[in-house]
Structure formats: structure tokens, C-alpha cells
Scaffold this active site. Sequence first.
Site, PDB file in Angstrom:
ATOM      1  CG  ASP A 135     -26.307  -2.610  44.042  1.00  0.00           C
ATOM      2  OD1 ASP A 135     -27.023  -3.618  43.815  1.00  0.00           O
ATOM      3  OD2 ASP A 135     -25.068  -2.655  43.958  1.00  0.00           O
TER       4      ASP A 135
HETATM    5  C1  NOJ Z   1     -25.794  -6.243  43.890  1.00  0.00           C
HETATM    6  C2  NOJ Z   1     -24.806  -5.872  42.835  1.00  0.00           C
HETATM    7  O1  NOJ Z   1     -23.940  -4.889  43.348  1.00  0.00           O
HETATM    8  C3  NOJ Z   1     -25.442  -5.374  41.548  1.00  0.00           C
HETATM    9  O2  NOJ Z   1     -24.462  -5.178  40.599  1.00  0.00           O
HETATM   10  C4  NOJ Z   1     -26.470  -6.348  41.079  1.00  0.00           C
HETATM   11  O3  NOJ Z   1     -27.022  -5.931  39.860  1.00  0.00           O
HETATM   12  C5  NOJ Z   1     -27.537  -6.502  42.155  1.00  0.00           C
HETATM   13  N1  NOJ Z   1     -26.909  -7.004  43.383  1.00  0.00           N
HETATM   14  C6  NOJ Z   1     -28.658  -7.444  41.757  1.00  0.00           C
HETATM   15  O4  NOJ Z   1     -28.212  -8.737  41.775  1.00  0.00           O
END
Ligand code: NOJ
Length: 867
Positions: free
Chosen positions: A284
Site C-alpha cells: 500500500d
Molecule cells: C492508500 C489506500 O489504502 C489504497 O487503497 C490506495 O490504493 C492507495 N492509497 C493509493 O492511493
Amino acid sequence: MPRWVPLALLIATMPCSLASPTTSSLNKRDLDEPISPPYYPAPNGGWVAKWADAYEKAHAVVSNLTLAEKVNLTTGTGIYMGPCAGQTGSVPRFGIPSICLHDSPLGVRNTDHNTAFPPGITVGATFDKSLMYERGVALGEEARGKGVNVLLGPSVGPMGRKPRGGRNWEGFGFDPVLQGVGAAETIKGMQSTGAIACIKHLIGNEQEMHRMSSVITQGYSSNIDDRTLHEFYLWPFAEGVRAEVGSVMIAYNDVNKSACSHNSKLINGILKDELGFQGFVVTDWLAHLGGVSSALAGLDMSMPGDGAIPLFGDSYWGPELSRSVLNGTVPTERLNDMATRILAVWFKMGQDQDYPLPNFSSNTEHEKGPLYPGALISPIGVVNQFVNVQGSHNTTARAVARDAVTLLKNEGDLLPLKRNNSLKIFGTDAGPDPQGLNSCADKGCNRGVLTMGWGSGTSKLPYLITPQEAIANISSTAEFYITDSFPSSVEANDEDIAIVFINSDSGENFITVDGNPGDRKSSGLHAWHNGDDLVKAAAERFSQVVVVIHTVGPIILEEWIDLDPVKAVLIAHLPGQEAGYSLTDILFGDHSPSGHIPYTIPYQESNYPSSVGLLQQPFGQIQDDYTEGLYIDYRHFLKEDIKPRYPFGHGLSYTSFGYSNPSLSIVTPLDSVYPPARAAKGQTPTYPNTIPPASEAAWPSNFKGIWRYIYPYLDNPASDAAVANSSKTYPYPDGYSTTPKPAPRAGGAEGGNPALWDVAFSVKVTVRNTGRRPGRAVAQLYVELPGSLGLDTPSRQLRQFEKTKILEPGASEVLTLDITRKDVSVWDIVVQDWKTVVGGEGVKIYVGESVLDERVECEVGGQCSIL
Ligand code: NOJ
């Protein structure tokens, strides 16, 4: 025997000879003191036949890549260093572009001329596999059209363990099978277009607060015992892997005290070995917490590439990965596997064949802008080409939102409305955002009709049909009071019908809305904006009230649900851009409602187990112990014999359905307790795994870099390479090994041992429309596993569902509901495999219209009967 025997206790009471082999996954300390045991080395990808071509192509390229080129594929170029949420470096020599990874699970985020589809929770409420697939195709087409290589969805974690959790609405409901089917259909649809899906967040990301580490706190540890992990939280990921998902996103939090991004048991052991995942694993965003540790634990890609402080262009990988390969710390084999996995996915989806480059920028709405906005000084160029990718996807978006609308109650058949009914409409949730469409970034506000939650799981609304607009299109006499304070001047006549719109919102932790930091911390499970008062005020004046609810999840209705005037209640979930028309399709009877709630609605929040509340702690690390085990949502209500206000799967229609002629046939006899032995692993690509020459990581001559851009190069690679032959050693984690582990017996193909998906039983039932209007029924199949399995197991578990086509009055359809070996198995923590009862003896099967509305019962080996 108590419902929940702590696994620690079970194992402690087992004979040592049986208990000891389990320590690879779980041991006595799992609940007392959670640990995540080491699992090394990382299994190489490429042994599954269906991926052979893709791996062959990837192998041909990777064999010729330099160290820097391979590293470039693994590491993002830095936050805000391109058009997408993140992008890798490129390999121009082989025509491999920067790979664009971008949100969201409901549409391309932060762009224009896209479709804002309804999010996962709405999709789940349709219980319609074809619509799930169709939406997946549309999502993939839009991603492809914008040049997004990897669309960051579907989301199946969180799973709804915490009803107040901020991002439950991004997934398909509070049940592993519903999530698994939703994910698999979405993935198959998306990837049929060539876009790569990314199932997320593995795993245990069940609340938003404290998911990430800060200076004073560490991201919480989700402490999940092995059985609960397999039978509940991992289930949809296994279905996603079986659907050949190209990538998996790792969660921010720890699982059993090891951060997901360097949790070797989770990535190497469970995902890559047991589930046989062939794609690549990505962090993530900014969840990367360690360089060597994550590489060894099986991580393949760091996004957006930055290290601990995303300001200066530092990374745990990039040059540091080059360094750790050159100095011999990270085996070359591991880097080869990372690059091979990434390229194999790219080839498998056909992205080497005319896949568009990004033609949008998520950083600006202007045509021109900085190419690398994260750099202080950046070249300017055309960044937005405003490509329209909508096609006819509005039809799909409307169909999903419409077929999700769930009728909770309809006394005296007040619904459907007649076109000439005298209507008075209340609530800001019926109207537009007074400050304008998309007036707050990432939907971080709750103004106007609630179409989605907030955060990265959003996209801009290209347009919005509000309920107000759609109702006004049909009823020329409707009066609108787009306010949340009941207007004292309103006159109510006997024939008037009040329609009251209320909502409940939540989102991602980086935005706080009205005291809710992602999770529904201040709102609880109640309607926002004094919605309960609005309904009560309307019920004081009007004798006929319809309540329409837009909500991210369970909502408490008790202040007004039993008031006499409240005749009808609809949950319209989160409808996306087609909010208005999808609702009027139902309100005025062009379609009968056919949605079903993908969660339980309780009488009060205290009906849930105390362990699923939000946790907060100013310092240190929260230990979030999953002590309730499998007893989430309806499983808990059944076990504790708590009557819900509306049970999981509930949803009425304007017509009624009768069930008849049930039958159960045995398809693949369950003639062994455990599945037949798995096949051996196939070959994986081989490379000379020697350390590459230092020169392969040197800066190219006359190279002019962009400040903060993450490159794979080193200033003095020769000195790093020299360490490889020195006496310096790296403190490898306990249990680190480069000798491959024996293939896990529960594995054998993508998702696990393929025999787990052998259809054991097939149930057929005739569903007849016994009412007076056309409509669609959803047959939900729940299993009850026999006590002879020796484990405490929820008394009902959804294992299959099918939805009829639109049935005219009197018409019928025979539905077939297949049940696999896995569906009637439990995870045996000792043997580390799925265990069933031979012949399925004692398994009971129920088919109905909710978990409490059973219409058919079948006993394996016995008869089926109508209840
Ligand atoms: C954090 C989020 O938890 C995730 O779901 C997302 O895809 C990423 N940021 C990228 O924006």
C-alpha cells in the site's frame, strides 16, 4: 463445548507429535502472544501451466535486463512523480513503459470523462454475478482507455469486522463468500480488457485509525488465529488468486506483530506458496517499512517508491535494492523473481500489445502541467488529453445501483408510488452538493446525495442525477424541501406521501469529516445530519412516510422504524452517478426491488461483540485481538441468539416468490477427509543467479536526473560489490533460509488445491413468481457443518447464491446452486489443510431469501424439503 475454544488451548491439549508440525503457521503463542513465524525463501513464480506463455516471455526479457533495469521495475518513481497514484521505472530498451498504478475500485480516480460506478457494497447488495462481471469489464475498459496499467481494486479487506470501520463500503459485504464472488467476477471482468486488477488490502486492515505508524504510534497489529484467517479473512483473497488476479496490495497494519509488507509468513507462505499466487505483490502507499526484510519476505513492488519520509527521493528500494543485491544481501534470484513476476503479469494481460500510455493526470485538471509535480522544478507538458472512456457504462452503473436497492419494509404496499401521488421530499440527501459537483477532494464531505464514501476509493462524478432531479422528471407536483431541518411551514394532507432522505458516511483515514477520521467514530451507526429527527418530524405530520437511506453500512433505525406512519424503508446503498434514476426505477415501480442487505442491521450497536469496536491508543501499538474468531456479523447474531432488526440477506420485492421441487445431487463424491494430494509444482524460470557486475548499477554517463525521482543507480557500485566478498554479514531474520520449503499440501494451483473447488453437491430449486408484479429473486444457500468435524463452527454460512432473471407473475426458473468441497470444509490447523466429512454426512443445506428466511432444507444423504 463453548462456541469458541481458543486455538491456543486446542493446540496445548494436543499430543506433542501432532501439535509440533503446526508451528509453521500457528502455535500456542498465537493468541496469548501473537507471532508471525518465519517463512523463507520467497517462492518463485511461474510454475502454473496457465501462466507458462507469460512467464516464458518475461523470462526472455529478464534474462537480458541489467541490475538497474530490474530494480527499476520494482520501485515506484516517488510520490507525485507522474500522472498516476504511482508508477514504476521503465525499461525503454525493451519497450516497457513506466507501469501506471492508479485508484480506484469504483472508477478511475481524479480524472474526467470517466464513470463513477457504485462501490463494492452496492455491488454486493445486487447478489448478481453477471452485473458484478459486467461492471468489472466496464472498469477495465475505462482503466485501459486512460492508460492505467493496474487499477487498484477490488477491495476485500476490510471485511466488515468493525461495523464502524471506514472503508467497509469499498468491499462487497460482510461475508467471505459474497466478497469472494464479488472479487472474482470483478477481476475476471477487468482483466478481460487487459487492465491488471489489484486485490487489496492483505490483510486485517479492519479499521482506519492507527492503520499507519506515526512518530509515536505503530500501525496496529491484527492478531488473527490461523483458522479464522483461512475460513474468513483469506477466503476472498483465495478466490481472487483463483481468478488469476495480477497483483495483490499489502495492508498498512501488522498481522500477528509483523508488518504486512515484510511478513514472510503472509506473503511467502500463505499468498505465494499455499495460494500459489503468480502475480506481483505491491505495498500500500508508503506501507514499505524495510528494504531487505521486505524483499526476503516476498514483496515485489514498492509504491509509490518512497522511504520513511517521502520528501527527498529516498527509498527502501531503488538504489538500496541495487546495493543489497550487489553486496550479496538480497539473493539475485529474488530480484529476478520480482522482475519476472511483474513482467509476466504485463505480458499475460497483453499489455505489450498497444496498451495506451496514461493520457490523464491525477494531479491537475488543466491540459498542461508539470510532468513530475513532486519535483520542485519539472518540465511542463500536456498532461490531460480528456479522453472520454465512458462508452455506454452509465447503463451498467444504473443497473447495479437499481438492482441493489433493498426494500426493508413496505406496509400496506405503499410502494411502488403512482406517478400522480402527492409527494413531499425532505432531506439534503435528495439533492445536489450546494457547493458544486466534486466540490471537495476525494469526496471528503457529506453534502447532497451520498453517492460513495470518501478517500482513495472514489472517482469524480462526471455528472450526477440526484433523486430530486429524477423524481421531478416523473412527478410534476412533487415538492422538495432540500433541508435537514423539518420546515415548520409544511402542510400535510391525508393523501400526501413524505419521502425522507437520510444518510451515513465514512471513508479513508487521511480525511476527517465531521469528527469521523475515516471510521464512523463520532457518528456511530446513526444517520448523519440529524437524519433520525428529520424522519420523526415527518412522521409527526404525515401519515405515510417513505424513508430512503444512502449508507456505507449498517445503520440503526430504532428511533423511527416502528412509528406508524413509516410505511416503507429503502436502502439505496451508495449509488454512484446514477443515484436518481436508479432510485426512481424502483420508487415508481418500473422495476421491483431486488437488492438484499450484505450485512446485518442490528437493533443497537451493543448487539455486536465488544471486540469489534474501534480501538484507539495514544502511544505504542494497538493489539487488535480477533477473539470473536469466525463470529462476525450474522454468524455472531445466530450464535448469541440475538434477533437482528433485519438479517443479513434480507430484501423484499413488490412481488413474492415460492420455492418448490428442491433436489440435491452428489457431483464429486467426498470420499476422503482431506482433498486428494496436490500435484507437484512445475518448473520456474531459471537464471544464472550470480551477482551481476557492479557496472550494471552505475549512473549512465551524462545522465541528468529529476530531483526527488527515484532511480536505481548507485554512485559507487564497486564499493558495494566489494562488500559481497568481505567478512561483513547481514543479520538475517530468525528462520531465514534459501532452501525452498516443501510445497504446502493445501496448495497446488492458484487459490489452493484445485480439488477444493470440485463441486461436491448441486442443489436445484424452482423459484416461481407468486405475486402480481414482475421481479427477481435471490436464492441464498447457507450450510450448517456437522459437529462430527469436531470444531465449533457458525450455524449458518453463506456458500452460494443465484439471482433469477426478471420473472413475470406466474413464471418460474430453476436455479442451480453448486457447493464445493471447500464450502463444506474447515481449516485444520494441525494438518494445515481443509478437512471435511466423508460423504458430507451430516451437512445441512438451507436455501432462502435471507439468513433467517429459510425456504428449503436439504440433508446430505437425505431428502430436501420445503420449509
Ligand atoms: C492508500 C489506500 O489504502 C489504497 O487503497 C490506495 O490504493 C492507495 N492509497 C493509493 O492511493
